[in-house]
Design a protein around this motif. Structure first.
Motif, short mmCIF file in Angstrom:
data_model
loop_
_atom_site.label_atom_id
_atom_site.label_comp_id
_atom_site.label_asym_id
_atom_site.label_seq_id
_atom_site.Cartn_x
_atom_site.Cartn_y
_atom_site.Cartn_z
N GLY A 120 0.54 -1.15 0.32
CA GLY A 120 -0.22 0.15 -0.09
C GLY A 120 1.09 1.26 -0.20
O GLY A 120 -0.12 2.01 0.20
N LYS A 121 2.02 1.29 0.13
CA LYS A 121 2.68 2.55 0.65
C LYS A 121 4.61 2.70 -0.38
O LYS A 121 4.41 1.52 -0.71
N SER A 142 -8.03 -0.91 4.48
CA SER A 142 -8.87 -0.26 3.73
C SER A 142 -7.58 0.82 2.95
O SER A 142 -8.09 1.63 1.82
N ALA A 143 -6.55 0.62 3.89
CA ALA A 143 -5.33 0.86 2.99
C ALA A 143 -5.37 0.26 2.21
O ALA A 143 -4.89 1.47 0.55
N GLU A 201 -7.60 -1.59 0.21
CA GLU A 201 -8.79 -1.56 -0.28
C GLU A 201 -8.53 -0.16 -1.63
O GLU A 201 -8.87 -0.28 -2.95
N ILE A 202 -7.79 0.57 -1.28
CA ILE A 202 -7.49 1.90 -1.88
C ILE A 202 -6.73 1.12 -3.55
O ILE A 202 -6.61 1.98 -4.60
N LEU A 203 -5.74 0.27 -3.44
CA LEU A 203 -5.06 -0.68 -4.76
C LEU A 203 -6.12 -0.66 -5.72
O LEU A 203 -5.70 -0.53 -7.16
N LYS A 204 -7.73 -0.98 -5.42
CA LYS A 204 -8.26 -1.57 -6.18
C LYS A 204 -8.94 -0.45 -6.98
O LYS A 204 -9.30 -0.66 -7.66
N GLU A 205 -8.95 0.46 -5.87
CA GLU A 205 -9.85 1.61 -6.78
C GLU A 205 -8.38 2.66 -7.82
O GLU A 205 -9.16 3.23 -8.53
N LYS A 206 -7.52 3.15 -6.96
CA LYS A 206 -6.39 2.79 -8.38
C LYS A 206 -5.89 2.20 -8.99
O LYS A 206 -5.25 2.84 -9.93
N ARG A 227 -8.67 -5.14 -10.25
CA ARG A 227 -9.86 -5.44 -9.45
C ARG A 227 -9.78 -6.65 -9.07
O ARG A 227 -9.49 -7.04 -7.93
#
Length: 263
Positions: free
Chosen positions: A16-17, A42-43, A45-50, A55
């Motif tokens: 995630g970072k 939750s951090a 999950e941002i990967l799937k949004e990015k 996904r």
């Protein structure tokens, strides 16, 4: 060149970072089935949004790599979902104390970074090796750092943790080799990104009384190739060592630093 990573089950920690998102995206691009592990779902999950196009290729698993039981459970969940583990990429890590000499480094700060950078990788390797050994196949890529190849003033704890990771990597490579398992370490130098642009270079510029662009140019001049590494450079090295293209390479340190470690 086809790296043959399509449909390989890849576990990535620290996705995630920092360099993690680029490494994750790169494996997804190759068609891998990527399981990302971390404490904060939750951090992740941002990967799937990015990367919405990937996904369906990314699965999320809760795991604190500093806890052996967590790693055992998370790997078991990945195996339950995908049936196997082909690749482990240990990206999760920290920086530890910065600009503090050894004699002012607290025992707590030292133990914390060693636990994350060394024990975290060990716990994950320990968890994935039995299923890899059972299949007589596996690739492990640990992400270290060039300060683990050269001492660095003000970074003793970090250097110690990454130097120790090299020992873990090389010894395990010897032990796992007869089981057709490759274990290697990628050692990035300074990598361009938010931390480099908003913390490292402004600090260097202020200390030297120069502009940030001048600081970047001065920093790049320390490297043989005269340029700063990008996260994609590190991702490419990870994919190479995770593939069968590198089947005869194990127990190595691969600096991705524009030539800093060689100078």
């Amino acid at each position: 060149m086809d790296l043959g990573l399509a449909n390989k089950v890849v576990i990535i920690t620290g996705a995630g970072k920092g360099m993690g998102p680029e490494i994750t995206k790169s494996f997804c691009y190759e068609g891998s089935l990527v399981s990302v592990l971390g404490r904060d779902l939750s951090a992740l999950e941002i990967l799937k949004e990015k990367y919405p196009e990937y996904r369906d290729s990314i699965s999320l698993f809760s795991c604190d790599v500093t806890k052996a039981d967590d790693c055992d459970r998370a790997v078991a969940e990945v195996v339950s979902k995908h049936g196997q583990v082909d690749v482990l990429v240990n990206v999760a890590g920290g920086t530890g104390p910065v600009g503090i000499p050894a004699w002012e480094t607290s025992p707590e700060a030292f133990e914390e970074i060693v636990r994350l950078n060394m024990a975290g990788c060990f716990h994950m390797m320990r968890a994935v090796l039995p299923p890899m050994i059972a299949r007589h196949y596996g690739k492990i890529v640990n992400v270290g750092g060039t300060f683990g190849m050269h001492g660095r003033a003000g970074r003793m704890a970090y250097s110690a943790s990454k130097w120790g990771l090299r020992g873990i990597t090389k010894s395990t490579a010897i032990e796992a080799g007869p089981h057709n398992i490759n274990v290697n370490i990628v050692a990035p130098g300074m990598v361009d990104g938010p931390r480099f642009r908003t913390k490292v270079m402004p600090g260097m510029a202020a200390a030297r009384g120069i502009t940030e662009e001048q600081a970047i140019d001065e920093h790049a001049s320390e490297y043989a190739l005269r340029r700063i590494s990008q996260a994609q450079d590190v991702a490419n090295a990870c994919m190479f060592l995770a593939s069968d293209v590198s089947r005869q390479i194990t127990g190595v340190d691969l600096p991705v630093d524009g030539g800093w470690a060689a100078l």
